[in-house]
Design an enzyme around this catalytic site. Structure first.
Site, PDB file in Angstrom:
ATOM      1  N   LEU A 131       0.769 -14.292  -6.334  1.00 40.87           N
ATOM      2  CA  LEU A 131       1.840 -15.258  -6.100  1.00 40.87           C
ATOM      3  C   LEU A 131       2.728 -14.914  -4.909  1.00 40.87           C
ATOM      4  CD1 LEU A 131       2.908 -16.019  -9.784  1.00 40.87           C
ATOM      5  CD2 LEU A 131       1.233 -17.188  -8.347  1.00 40.87           C
TER       6      LEU A 131
ATOM      7  N   ASP B 206      -6.910   9.614  -2.184  1.00 44.16           N
ATOM      8  CA  ASP B 206      -8.332   9.526  -1.873  1.00 44.16           C
ATOM      9  C   ASP B 206      -8.766  10.642  -0.924  1.00 44.16           C
ATOM     10  OD1 ASP B 206     -10.969   8.057  -1.693  1.00 44.16           O
ATOM     11  OD2 ASP B 206     -10.330   7.944   0.416  1.00 44.16           O
TER      12      ASP B 206
ATOM     13  N   MET C 269       7.870  -6.987  -1.509  1.00 42.09           N
ATOM     14  CA  MET C 269       6.519  -6.664  -1.950  1.00 42.09           C
ATOM     15  C   MET C 269       5.699  -6.026  -0.841  1.00 42.09           C
ATOM     16  SD  MET C 269       6.570  -7.247  -5.077  1.00 42.09           S
ATOM     17  CE  MET C 269       4.874  -6.713  -5.262  1.00 42.09           C
ATOM     18  N   GLU C 270       5.950  -6.418   0.392  1.00 39.60           N
ATOM     19  CA  GLU C 270       5.233  -5.816   1.524  1.00 39.60           C
ATOM     20  C   GLU C 270       5.605  -4.346   1.690  1.00 39.60           C
ATOM     21  OE1 GLU C 270       4.510  -9.968   1.772  1.00 39.60           O
ATOM     22  OE2 GLU C 270       6.371  -8.860   1.437  1.00 39.60           O
TER      23      GLU C 270
END
Length: 256
Positions: free
Chosen positions: A170, A223, A208-209
């Site tokens: 969204l 990772d 959100m970014e």
């Protein structure tokens, strides 16, 4: 014998009259006992009500106190932007707050920002990757087999910010003016501290970014180092600052 018969009949009449009076008295006594029992039951019920009313009043007061404490905690934690208003005004608006990504029927819905004006918007976020001593030493010496951990994580964070609308259903696809990702070694914790900033000029914010940039950078560090140890932990992902838009400026340090 002729004189004795009337005497016996008289005695029988007297005995019958006495028995009748006793029966009536017993009936009256039973009625009085029943009425007394009903009065006792009514008094007992009234006492129970008198005992319950103070308890209910105390429970209501406790609920009100808990609600007031919750409002104060949420304001202190920065749950509501408090620009140009006091705590009382913020608390009075809190019961009317609602999730903007939920429509009237309770279903998820993308917010329509077409009616909003454009403004300069900035958001900053951060998180921490706890590496453990072995992985931290390798990262510090740039000795991880996959390459330069900090440089690659920085690029991954920037790329992640640009992909936010593809990852979060969204979120709006917005034009980013700038994304900054910084990674710093924290020797006392054997960790990497990540801080990010996102900027735009538009109709919706970039919180959100900034958060996605920090999260993707942290995942990249994990990772790159996972071959050394699986005990690494990503923690403390949070929004630290935002400005612009209807809600104005908010800072985790100030709580406003």
């Amino acid at each position: 014998q002729k004189q004795h018969i009337p005497i016996c009949r008289h005695q029988q009449q007297q005995q019958h009259a006495g028995t009748s009076w006793q029966s009536k008295a017993l009936v009256r006594l039973q009625r009085h006992m029943w009425a007394l029992q009903q009065n006792i039951l009514a008094m007992h019920s009234a006492l129970q009500l008198l005992q319950l009313e103070p308890q209910q009043g105390m429970q209501q007061q406790q609920v009100h106190r808990q609600d007031a404490q919750l409002q104060q905690q949420q304001v202190a934690a920065g749950y509501v932007a408090a620009d140009n208003c006091d705590l009382q005004q913020v608390a009075s608006h809190k019961p009317h707050m609602r999730l903007t990504h939920v429509d009237d029927s309770g279903k998820a819905s993308m917010v329509d920002v077409s009616g909003k004006g454009s403004s300069s918007r900035v958001a900053s976020a951060s998180c921490l990757v706890l590496l453990g001593q072995q992985a931290f030493d390798l990262v510090s010496n740039n000795a991880i087999a996959k390459g330069d951990v900090l440089t690659l994580a920085q690029g991954a964070g920037i790329q992640g910010a640009k992909q936010t609308s593809n990852l979060i259903p969204l979120c709006h696809n917005i034009f980013l003016s700038k994304v900054d990702v910084q990674l710093q070694l924290v020797p006392e914790q054997h960790a990497v501290a990540i801080s990010t900033t996102a900027k735009t000029v538009g109709q919706t914010g970039v919180e959100m970014e900034a958060l996605t940039a920090a999260a993707v950078a942290a995942l990249t560090v994990y990772d790159m180092c996972k071959a050394v140890g699986k005990e690494m932990t990503i923690t403390g992902l949070q929004l630290d600052y935002k400005s612009g838009g209807k809600s104005g400026t908010w800072s985790r340090v100030r709580g406003t």
